[in-house]
Design an enzyme around this catalytic site. Sequence first.
Site: not given
Ligand code: OAD
Length: 243
Positions: A68, A100-101, A118, A134, A147, A150, A188, A214
């Site tokens: 990633r 959250q990104n 996050h 460490c 490390c 350890c 989200t 969307p």
């Molecule tokens: P998700 O993958 O759960 O949700 C992504 C959202 O983006 C969905 O609702 C899609 O409909 C929307 N989407 C897709 N394309 C889009 C676009 N071009 N413009 C706008 N929206 C669009 O992602 P998150 O809600 O961010 O946690 O997930 C939350 C957390 O769950 C993440 O931070 C991650 C994951 O497990 C960790 O890594 C701790």
Amino acid sequence: MLETVRGWIAQAQRIAVLTGAGVSAESGVPTFRDTQTGYWAQFNPQEMASERGFRAAPQRVWDWYEHRRAMLVGVQPNAGHQALAVFARRHPGRLALITQNVDGLHQRAGSEGVLCLHGDLAANRWLDRPRVCCDLARAQPGSPPRCAACGNLVRPGVVWFGEDLPPQVLDAAQQAAQACELMLVVGTAGAVYPAAGLAHQARQAGARVVVVNPAPSELDGVAHAVLRGTAAQLLPALLSDPA
Ligand code: OAD
């Protein structure tokens, strides 16, 4: 509805924006929960995003995060990230950006003070409490690095399932949610707490809540307005200065 929301934005002195993986989708970064393309369609989050999963298969999990990280090198912020950064620059002090990104694209677009709930994909930390031996800068290369003295393992600096969010970041995000007059919830699914709870808090504190997505999300019911469209289309349309 777009014009109505533009009016709300124009009136609001304090705006909070909560973003998720969808804001980076148009940059080519996969989301988590989109069927077909999302990471969690392919991988089990308990295996790839928990301490237990990492301890069970450190190399597999580490390699996925390395993949990633490598992918992000060729990726650019999109018009959605840019619109947020430009708005904040033109209107100092009005916009709090909570994400959250872990991809750093808001920061690369020029947003400052981003509240990263996050963590940061580019960061590393020790899996176990670091001992005097460490030293991250001297970790023995490997998959994952460790490390030499350890054996403590290096892990990515992101928040995994079952872990607490960084408390100061969460505090600041909650304050922004409670103080804002308008919250934009962009890209989200609204499935992960405490992040999704910020939208509820904003609403309870009297803010207008607008979802930009969307597809249906779990926060649509909290919103005063739901705009169906992508972040790179709608954020520039919402946040540009009046003509
Ligand atoms: P998700 O993958 O759960 O949700 C992504 C959202 O983006 C969905 O609702 C899609 O409909 C929307 N989407 C897709 N394309 C889009 C676009 N071009 N413009 C706008 N929206 C669009 O992602 P998150 O809600 O961010 O946690 O997930 C939350 C957390 O769950 C993440 O931070 C991650 C994951 O497990 C960790 O890594 C701790």
